[in-house]
Every structure is written in C-alpha cells, then in structure tokens.
Design a protein around this motif. Sequence first.
Motif, mmCIF file in Angstrom:
data_model
loop_
_atom_site.group_PDB
_atom_site.id
_atom_site.type_symbol
_atom_site.label_atom_id
_atom_site.label_comp_id
_atom_site.label_asym_id
_atom_site.label_seq_id
_atom_site.Cartn_x
_atom_site.Cartn_y
_atom_site.Cartn_z
ATOM 1 N N GLU A 272 -86.452 8.753 -19.262
ATOM 2 C CA GLU A 272 -86.030 8.915 -17.771
ATOM 3 C C GLU A 272 -86.604 8.091 -16.821
ATOM 4 O O GLU A 272 -87.631 7.365 -17.162
ATOM 5 C CB GLU A 272 -86.497 10.329 -17.515
ATOM 6 C CG GLU A 272 -86.103 10.752 -15.999
ATOM 7 C CD GLU A 272 -86.281 12.168 -15.502
ATOM 8 O OE1 GLU A 272 -86.018 13.159 -16.610
ATOM 9 O OE2 GLU A 272 -86.759 12.660 -14.430
ATOM 10 N N THR B 147 -82.821 9.605 -12.449
ATOM 11 C CA THR B 147 -83.090 10.507 -11.327
ATOM 12 C C THR B 147 -82.276 10.269 -10.225
ATOM 13 O O THR B 147 -81.661 9.035 -10.038
ATOM 14 C CB THR B 147 -84.532 10.279 -10.786
ATOM 15 O OG1 THR B 147 -84.788 9.216 -10.513
ATOM 16 C CG2 THR B 147 -85.502 10.817 -12.040
ATOM 17 N N LYS C 125 -95.182 12.942 -19.870
ATOM 18 C CA LYS C 125 -95.394 11.979 -18.932
ATOM 19 C C LYS C 125 -96.995 11.503 -19.091
ATOM 20 O O LYS C 125 -97.878 12.393 -19.552
ATOM 21 C CB LYS C 125 -95.266 12.517 -17.470
ATOM 22 C CG LYS C 125 -95.704 11.178 -16.423
ATOM 23 C CD LYS C 125 -95.698 11.898 -15.038
ATOM 24 C CE LYS C 125 -96.357 10.819 -13.949
ATOM 25 N NZ LYS C 125 -95.378 9.604 -13.737
ATOM 26 N N TYR D 253 -90.777 10.947 -19.217
ATOM 27 C CA TYR D 253 -90.601 10.128 -17.673
ATOM 28 C C TYR D 253 -91.400 8.863 -17.836
ATOM 29 O O TYR D 253 -92.600 8.825 -17.780
ATOM 30 C CB TYR D 253 -91.427 11.200 -17.002
ATOM 31 C CG TYR D 253 -90.877 12.545 -16.935
ATOM 32 C CD1 TYR D 253 -89.624 12.677 -16.707
ATOM 33 C CD2 TYR D 253 -91.634 13.581 -17.499
ATOM 34 C CE1 TYR D 253 -88.988 14.070 -16.524
ATOM 35 C CE2 TYR D 253 -90.963 15.014 -17.388
ATOM 36 C CZ TYR D 253 -89.797 14.993 -17.146
ATOM 37 O OH TYR D 253 -88.992 16.396 -17.008
#
Length: 317
Positions: free
Chosen positions: A18, A49, A239, A301
């Motif tokens: 992401e 995003t 993350k 992430y």
Amino acid sequence: MKVIEHLQQAKSTLFSFEILPPVKGKGIQSLYDHLDPLMEFKPSFINVTYHRSEHVFKKKSDGSFEKVVVRKRPGTEAICAAIMNKYMVDTVPHLICGGFGINETEDALINLHYLGIDNVLVLRGDAAKNESSFEPEPGGHRYAMDLLKQVTNLNNGVYLEEDLKNSSRTRFCIGVAGYPEKHFEAPNMDTDLQFLKQKVEAGADYIVTQMFFDNKKYYSFVEACRNIGITVPIIPGLKPVYTKKQLTVLPKTFHIDLPTDLANEMIRCKTDKDVEQVGEEWLLNQSRDLMKSGVPVLHYYTLGKPHIVGNVVRQLR
Ligand SMILES: Cc1cc2nc3c(=O)[nH]c(=O)nc-3n(C[C@H](O)[C@H](O)[C@H](O)COP(=O)(O)OP(=O)(O)OC[C@H]3O[C@@H](n4cnc5c(N)ncnc54)[C@H](O)[C@@H]3O)c2cc1C
C-alpha cells in the motif's frame, strides 16, 4: 484482474503493498523510486490511498487569515492507472465518502472503469482536520456502506440518473476495512462486527484489516467474524515501526495498541536506526506466523519505508 481472482488462483501466500500518492509538487518519479525496489517481490496488487481536501488558514500579507482548500496528496486514480501501465500490476484505489458528493463519486468510478481498474477499497474516511467528528458532504455518504451500495449499483448498471437505459455495468471487486482492535468510534466490538457483516452482505468481496502488531488480535478478529457468519477473505494489514515517536503516534492516530514486548524493545533503543531494526524483526516474525496460519495475502503499509518491507519479504519467499 480482481483481488478476489488473485486470491482464488493463489498457490501460496501472496504479497501486496500500500502506498500514498506523493505530496503535491513532488512528482510521480518519487513514487516510482519508492516502488521500483518492491517490484522484485511481484506484488499481486498495489493499493493507493485516498486523501481528502483540507481547509487550512493561510496568513495574508496584511496579517489577516484566509481559509483555503488544500489537497495535499491528489491523484489516486491517475496513479493507479500509471502503476498498472508501468509495472503491469493490478491496483486498488481507495475511495472515501468524506469530501465527496455522490455525483463526483460516480464520475470517479466511471473514470476508474474506463481506465480498466477493476478494484476499489471502499471507506468512509476520517473527519476533516477542522471537524471533531465525521460529517458527510451535503448529499454525500455517511458510512462506507452507503458508498459500497453506490458501487454495487453501478456494477448492476444502475447509475444516479435513473432514466439511463441499457447502461453499461462496471465490474468492481470491492474491499472494505475491518478493525481487529475495534473502530475507535464503535460502541463495542460486537456492534462494529455487525456493521462489518452488513458491508459484506451488501456486496463486499473481502476485508483488509487496520494494522496490528499482535497476531493474536488478528486471529481473534477472524474467529469473531467467522462466528457471526462473515466468510469472505480477511487480509491482514501490516506495518513496520521505525521511529521512537511511533510509540505514541501509532496508538493516537490509529487507535491500536503496541504489545508490551515491542514497546519495551522500542523504549530500550537509543536511535531510530535501532528502532528500525526492532521493527523489521517484529514484522518478519509477525509475517512468518501469519503465513504459517494460512492467510491469503500479507498486505504491507509501505509508507515511506519500502526497504524495511523489502528486507522482510525477501526472507519470506
Ligand atoms: C485498510 C484501511 C485503509 C484505509 N485507507 C484510507 C484512505 O485511503 N483514506 C482515508 O481517508 N482513510 C483511510 N482509512 C481510514 C478509514 O477511512 C477510517 O478508519 C474511518 O474512520 C472509518 O472508515 P470505514 O470505512 O471503516 O467506515 P465505516 O464502515 O463507515 O464505519 C465507521 C464507523 O461507523 C460505524 N458504523 C458503520 N455503519 C454504521 C451504521 N449504519 N450506523 C451506525 N454506525 C455505523 C462503524 O462501527 C464505525 O465505528 C483506511 C483504513 C483502513 C483500515
């Protein structure tokens, strides 16, 4: 290709990443520089995003302030198309309710459809910076569920203009967000899960979780979802930690806990470089454990730290 098709065809655990659109003015090369080192891991899809406009007060030369609208990270849809074009990898644009009217949303979905993008992660978005709680645009959607219904309507050829005849159908695969540690506004976990179930019943194909640092929380969440009849894939969101500041920033921003062992290790670190090492090791252990448990995808992430994610994924292949 749709996310759900990737999952159905997977022979082993998939990887996905992401990213955020670059800050306005930075240019798309900065994003390619971020992604280039990650492409060797052949991600099945890349999420991008979405960032709403914000109202900010700008000081004028006479000392007074004027309220201006600033969108710091525009370009989600175009970035998705650019990534698909450059790397031949599927993309998942995030789409939010906040800051959008329903007509703008329809236009965005039509643009994505024309661009050949078959995926969308449907979210509500957070409150604008100057608001204490989330307020939809006039006539806009209040919950992710309302946006999701608009997407499923388009998938059925139902546009906002009801008199359109023989309308073309879109074919979006729809993801929604889930919270192993509960969404911060939900009165309790069970109620939050009921709303999640409603999103799935309304057509969500899969769930991606908020980041978590304790796998037990993910496993309990999956179990609670299965117990109430949510059967769609639940993709864990992961993350790395890499600065001491994150000890307080992550819980405050994302309403998640850092496990005691991780927090203690971070506290003991002398520099952020040391924290980065701790974060990488923690992420590797989390990933290995999740892989062993048979999760369909590990979704990272990457936010400004592609090398940490790269170092982890390299050891998992
Ligand atoms: C994987 C992931 C990606 C994200 N990406 C972005 C992004 O790109 N851009 C961005 O701005 N934000 C992003 N976010 C943040 C997200 O927008 C916020 O967490 C937001 O506060 C909630 O979004 P949601 O889609 O979960 O909302 P919803 O599903 O609408 O839920 C919001 C709250 O309302 C409650 N609720 C739901 N339905 C109802 C109902 N019918 N009645 C009463 N209460 C209800 C829920 O329990 C929850 O407390 C992301 C979050 C995750 C987990």
